[in-house]
Design a protein around this motif. Sequence first.
Motif, PDB file in Angstrom:
ATOM      1  N   VAL A  46      24.482  68.899  80.393  1.00  0.00           N
ATOM      2  CA  VAL A  46      24.468  69.423  81.882  1.00  0.00           C
ATOM      3  C   VAL A  46      23.277  69.191  82.355  1.00  0.00           C
ATOM      4  O   VAL A  46      23.342  68.876  83.490  1.00  0.00           O
ATOM      5  N   ALA A  47      22.195  69.513  82.003  1.00  0.00           N
ATOM      6  CA  ALA A  47      20.598  69.215  82.475  1.00  0.00           C
ATOM      7  C   ALA A  47      20.627  67.908  82.874  1.00  0.00           C
ATOM      8  O   ALA A  47      20.213  67.498  83.815  1.00  0.00           O
ATOM      9  N   ALA A  48      21.103  66.996  82.245  1.00  0.00           N
ATOM     10  CA  ALA A  48      21.092  65.497  82.670  1.00  0.00           C
ATOM     11  C   ALA A  48      22.006  65.159  83.706  1.00  0.00           C
ATOM     12  O   ALA A  48      21.534  64.046  84.395  1.00  0.00           O
ATOM     13  N   THR A  49      22.799  65.820  84.181  1.00  0.00           N
ATOM     14  CA  THR A  49      23.361  65.744  85.471  1.00  0.00           C
ATOM     15  C   THR A  49      23.076  66.212  86.651  1.00  0.00           C
ATOM     16  O   THR A  49      23.335  66.000  87.761  1.00  0.00           O
ATOM     17  N   LEU A  50      21.700  66.961  86.544  1.00  0.00           N
ATOM     18  CA  LEU A  50      21.405  67.585  87.477  1.00  0.00           C
ATOM     19  C   LEU A  50      20.494  66.439  88.470  1.00  0.00           C
ATOM     20  O   LEU A  50      19.885  65.706  87.996  1.00  0.00           O
ATOM     21  N   SER A  51      20.476  66.644  89.889  1.00  0.00           N
ATOM     22  CA  SER A  51      19.880  65.800  90.797  1.00  0.00           C
ATOM     23  C   SER A  51      18.374  65.907  90.210  1.00  0.00           C
ATOM     24  O   SER A  51      17.999  66.900  90.665  1.00  0.00           O
ATOM     25  N   PRO A  52      17.771  64.607  90.191  1.00  0.00           N
ATOM     26  CA  PRO A  52      16.273  64.542  89.949  1.00  0.00           C
ATOM     27  C   PRO A  52      15.390  65.644  90.751  1.00  0.00           C
ATOM     28  O   PRO A  52      14.551  66.224  90.488  1.00  0.00           O
ATOM     29  N   PRO A  53      15.539  65.236  92.379  1.00  0.00           N
ATOM     30  CA  PRO A  53      14.714  66.224  93.340  1.00  0.00           C
ATOM     31  C   PRO A  53      14.831  67.455  93.026  1.00  0.00           C
ATOM     32  O   PRO A  53      13.936  68.202  93.257  1.00  0.00           O
ATOM     33  N   LEU A  54      16.064  68.048  92.883  1.00  0.00           N
ATOM     34  CA  LEU A  54      16.361  69.537  92.668  1.00  0.00           C
ATOM     35  C   LEU A  54      16.030  70.185  91.203  1.00  0.00           C
ATOM     36  O   LEU A  54      16.162  71.228  91.134  1.00  0.00           O
ATOM     37  N   ALA A  55      15.644  69.172  90.479  1.00  0.00           N
ATOM     38  CA  ALA A  55      15.396  69.650  89.212  1.00  0.00           C
ATOM     39  C   ALA A  55      13.914  69.634  88.788  1.00  0.00           C
ATOM     40  O   ALA A  55      13.670  69.860  87.336  1.00  0.00           O
ATOM     41  N   ARG A  56      13.112  69.549  89.598  1.00  0.00           N
ATOM     42  CA  ARG A  56      11.589  69.517  89.413  1.00  0.00           C
ATOM     43  C   ARG A  56      11.213  70.555  90.492  1.00  0.00           C
ATOM     44  O   ARG A  56      11.526  70.734  91.480  1.00  0.00           O
ATOM     45  N   ALA A  57       9.931  71.595  89.922  1.00  0.00           N
ATOM     46  CA  ALA A  57       9.600  72.109  90.851  1.00  0.00           C
ATOM     47  C   ALA A  57       7.806  72.501  90.199  1.00  0.00           C
ATOM     48  O   ALA A  57       7.824  72.175  88.966  1.00  0.00           O
ATOM     49  N   ASP A  58       7.028  72.771  91.348  1.00  0.00           N
ATOM     50  CA  ASP A  58       5.641  72.804  90.678  1.00  0.00           C
ATOM     51  C   ASP A  58       5.817  74.479  90.286  1.00  0.00           C
ATOM     52  O   ASP A  58       6.417  75.417  90.716  1.00  0.00           O
ATOM     53  N   VAL A  59       4.954  74.550  89.018  1.00  0.00           N
ATOM     54  CA  VAL A  59       4.825  75.697  88.394  1.00  0.00           C
ATOM     55  C   VAL A  59       3.473  76.226  87.879  1.00  0.00           C
ATOM     56  O   VAL A  59       2.461  75.322  88.019  1.00  0.00           O
ATOM     57  N   PRO A  60       3.155  77.350  87.722  1.00  0.00           N
ATOM     58  CA  PRO A  60       1.726  77.792  87.547  1.00  0.00           C
ATOM     59  C   PRO A  60       1.104  77.264  86.442  1.00  0.00           C
ATOM     60  O   PRO A  60       0.032  77.110  86.249  1.00  0.00           O
ATOM     61  N   THR A  61       1.981  76.716  85.302  1.00  0.00           N
ATOM     62  CA  THR A  61       1.560  76.482  84.066  1.00  0.00           C
ATOM     63  C   THR A  61       2.433  75.829  83.135  1.00  0.00           C
ATOM     64  O   THR A  61       3.584  75.779  83.392  1.00  0.00           O
ATOM     65  N   GLY A  62       1.926  74.813  82.202  1.00  0.00           N
ATOM     66  CA  GLY A  62       2.958  74.429  81.224  1.00  0.00           C
ATOM     67  C   GLY A  62       3.059  75.125  80.275  1.00  0.00           C
ATOM     68  O   GLY A  62       2.428  76.098  79.888  1.00  0.00           O
ATOM     69  N   VAL A  63       3.945  74.834  79.236  1.00  0.00           N
ATOM     70  CA  VAL A  63       4.168  75.689  77.862  1.00  0.00           C
ATOM     71  C   VAL A  63       4.233  74.654  77.055  1.00  0.00           C
ATOM     72  O   VAL A  63       4.926  73.980  76.906  1.00  0.00           O
ATOM     73  N   GLY A  64       3.314  74.648  75.841  1.00  0.00           N
ATOM     74  CA  GLY A  64       3.102  73.751  74.979  1.00  0.00           C
ATOM     75  C   GLY A  64       4.049  73.580  73.817  1.00  0.00           C
ATOM     76  O   GLY A  64       3.818  72.469  72.943  1.00  0.00           O
ATOM     77  N   PHE A  65       5.031  74.158  73.967  1.00  0.00           N
ATOM     78  CA  PHE A  65       6.144  74.038  73.008  1.00  0.00           C
ATOM     79  C   PHE A  65       6.680  72.413  73.200  1.00  0.00           C
ATOM     80  O   PHE A  65       7.167  71.686  72.059  1.00  0.00           O
ATOM     81  N   CYS A  66       6.737  72.093  74.145  1.00  0.00           N
ATOM     82  CA  CYS A  66       7.196  70.676  74.415  1.00  0.00           C
ATOM     83  C   CYS A  66       6.558  70.385  75.798  1.00  0.00           C
ATOM     84  O   CYS A  66       7.414  70.594  76.873  1.00  0.00           O
ATOM     85  N   MET A  67       5.643  69.391  76.080  1.00  0.00           N
ATOM     86  CA  MET A  67       4.739  69.420  77.126  1.00  0.00           C
ATOM     87  C   MET A  67       4.123  67.855  77.163  1.00  0.00           C
ATOM     88  O   MET A  67       3.536  67.675  76.126  1.00  0.00           O
ATOM     89  N   ALA A  68       4.575  67.200  78.236  1.00  0.00           N
ATOM     90  CA  ALA A  68       3.927  65.924  78.448  1.00  0.00           C
ATOM     91  C   ALA A  68       2.727  66.029  79.250  1.00  0.00           C
ATOM     92  O   ALA A  68       2.669  66.795  80.349  1.00  0.00           O
ATOM     93  N   ILE A  69       1.636  65.481  78.887  1.00  0.00           N
ATOM     94  CA  ILE A  69       0.407  65.414  79.459  1.00  0.00           C
ATOM     95  C   ILE A  69      -0.025  64.372  79.974  1.00  0.00           C
ATOM     96  O   ILE A  69       0.024  63.210  79.346  1.00  0.00           O
TER      97      ILE A  69
END
Length: 821
Positions: free
Chosen positions: A330-353
């Motif tokens: 289901v996640a893969a069907t979401l429109s890319p522009p609406l599936a992204r948001a600025d956030v206060p921090t990343g979470v290191g369990f799975c994080m691209a740097i």
Amino acid sequence: MRAGPKVIRNRLGDIIGCVDSISFAQGRVRVEGWSRDQRLYLLMKGGDLPVSDRFARGDVPTGSDLAEPGFLIDAPWDGNALRLACETAGRVRVIDLPCPGLWQRRVRMPIAALQLVWLGLRNAPDVIAAVGRGDEAAHARMRDRLGLTTALTARTRDLPEDLFATSPVTANPGPAATIIVPIYNAFDLLPELLSRLSRHTDVPGRLLLVEDASPDDRVRPFLCDWIKGPEAARLPMQVELLENPENLGFIGSVNRAFAKALEHPDPVILLNSDAMVPAGWAARLLAPLSDMDKVATVTPMSNDAEIFSVPRIVCRSDLAKDQVDALDAVAATLSPPLARADVPTGVGFCMAINRGFLEKLPGFDTAFGKGYGEEVDWCQKARALGGRHIGLASLFVEHRGGASFGSAAKQALVARNNATVARRYPSYDAEVQDFIRADPLSAPRLALGIAWALTLKDTPLPVYLGHSLGGGAEHYLARRVQGDLARYGAVVVVRVGGDRRWRVELHTPDEVLGAATGSTDTLRGLFAGPGARRLIYSCGVGDGDPVGLPAALLDLVQPGRDAIEILFHDYFPVSPSYTLLDKDGHYRGVPHPGTEDAAHATSRPDGTPVSLDQWRAEWGRLVAAAETLVVFSRASRDIVAQAYPQAAERLRLIPHDDTHAVPRIPVPATGKPGIGVLGDIGFQKGAEVVAKLGGVLNPERQSLTIIGRVDPAYAPPDHVTVHGRYALDDLPRLAAAYGIDRWFIPSIWPETFSYTTREAIATGLPVFCFDLGGQAEGVATADNGHLLPLVLADDPHALAQALIRLPKSPEKQTLDSKAAE
């Protein structure tokens, strides 16, 4: 009046709670907020009210010892001062709550009248449609704007109509990357972790496995064998095992791998050993690094990843085996522009740097010991350098958190390291709380939450179609939802009748997530994922295109996999006039195709006329597809069977047995007949009948009181009291105050079931109603019940005499028109 917020402080001046809002309406006060105090009391002139409705609050700052700091107070208000008492360990603080003054109460009515006029002018098309054509959708919208909607509500946001991509979303081949996986114990997770990496990684580069001297002596030999085996060979990247000679801890292991990664020009992905990745994960995770400016980190959604958690933000939810793949589909069907948001921090369990930022900040701060909070510290430093952190809802990665550290150890580390973060970045916690309140990822979070609910169990997920009008159907639906939550763990409610056509609610045991959309395609997209559902039609009154509603609902189910159930709370599937009243407001039996009465015809939003024949054809499709049709009275069973004889064998009569407990009411010793009308009343509930009845009563000799609200279009004379909202426990006090010694149920349509009638009967006072529908079934079998012929609805003088002159015999009897003269 509404007021708030009002901060609650302890004796040292620290904030330990907040009264978020206080509202006064229809003789009641509603107070909402949170407090870390153990006990709360609302202090009123009539007595203290202990506050028992406590619940979890995800937006409350961390560190509270109270698991459920939220509170809600909804109580009768007599116009006197209110105070909130807060008690912990024997200490009591008393807080004065703002209340409307006398002058405010005096001017409220003219101000409300002006607001009503302005609302009417601003919404003239809906007013014309509601009054002139009897358009139920317009009625629903006006009720919503007037605040008369009492349906169970959620924290509702807009659901973008382009939430789902119109064509399959495929990530471009990702750049080379270095994937770092620190490993410490968690042996049972390693085979699945590495198998998923082997099968699902879609970018070239390097995989660095860092074995941190695990005490479990199975771990290192397993890894040494794995890097030489077929799964490692299948990866599109080189694999290297870094073996720590001694335990360095999470931060030491990651920093060692960071130094190795910086030997190459590629971005880095930090992945916990308890993170389970889906197909095509890496290219999607890396995409924002190149697509967006100054992105320092990217974090996907997960079941356990703080502000990236699904379905509930900052709350962990365990997943079933392979459920991650269904959610990611289901996640893969979401429109890319609406599936992204600025956030206060990343979470290191799975994080691209971003490698550029890693060059400037080449390691986590070792002050955080073995871990927890170090990625927050790194992310805040990256923000100071102009870096952005992105939450990515178009990727879902499972996190089975806590596999390396026990819960007690984790809590100790979290507490210590959170204090360090708070000291270094004083505004960080407030930013997180602001993010949680605004939640820019709420729409994709809801979509993923529904996918989670659909795949939570092997049994079909209950999905209800309800309205936004409140009433008995809503009370019934609320109880069904609570029961289903206990059985299934989640329920979805889709509502019609608001400003946007569809309002979707995901109910979990602790929270309701909601969003609204005008797009049927978006609604369909929410249910396009895997999993079975049981679609339960509760009520569709108020929908803007009701003749198209059956087709829209059928689009949400798949024959052979899903089931349909129809609940007949009214007769909307029988006629556009869901109460079966003709255009002149009278009930003359079940309308049949070919009728020329305008009440039983309607039109599409584009003006295309719809006859009763067409209506029955469309709704007949839904009736034919339903395996179960539930009616709540014999009267409703007979009516539905007349309309749909082919469905008669599937009709199940299940009378309500879940009516509220109602206190008995002694007959007041006033000697003056006092007629009480219980519940909110519109035209079909008898508002016009009551207005005319009030016009013929002598207020010096009889009283008429409406315990509830009344449609403003049928306002009764001034001497008739309209109390407003009430609670059942308030009835004895209200009956005594207003001198009520009998109840009148003025409904003029054959109700499918009447909660209000049953509640009135339970008080023990005499109850009158017209002889039709489910209300008459209840009254006919009650010792204190009295039936009136429906003809009296058009004769207020005779009706008044029948109501005032109680039958002398205690036996049940029907008053005909002759006896009422």
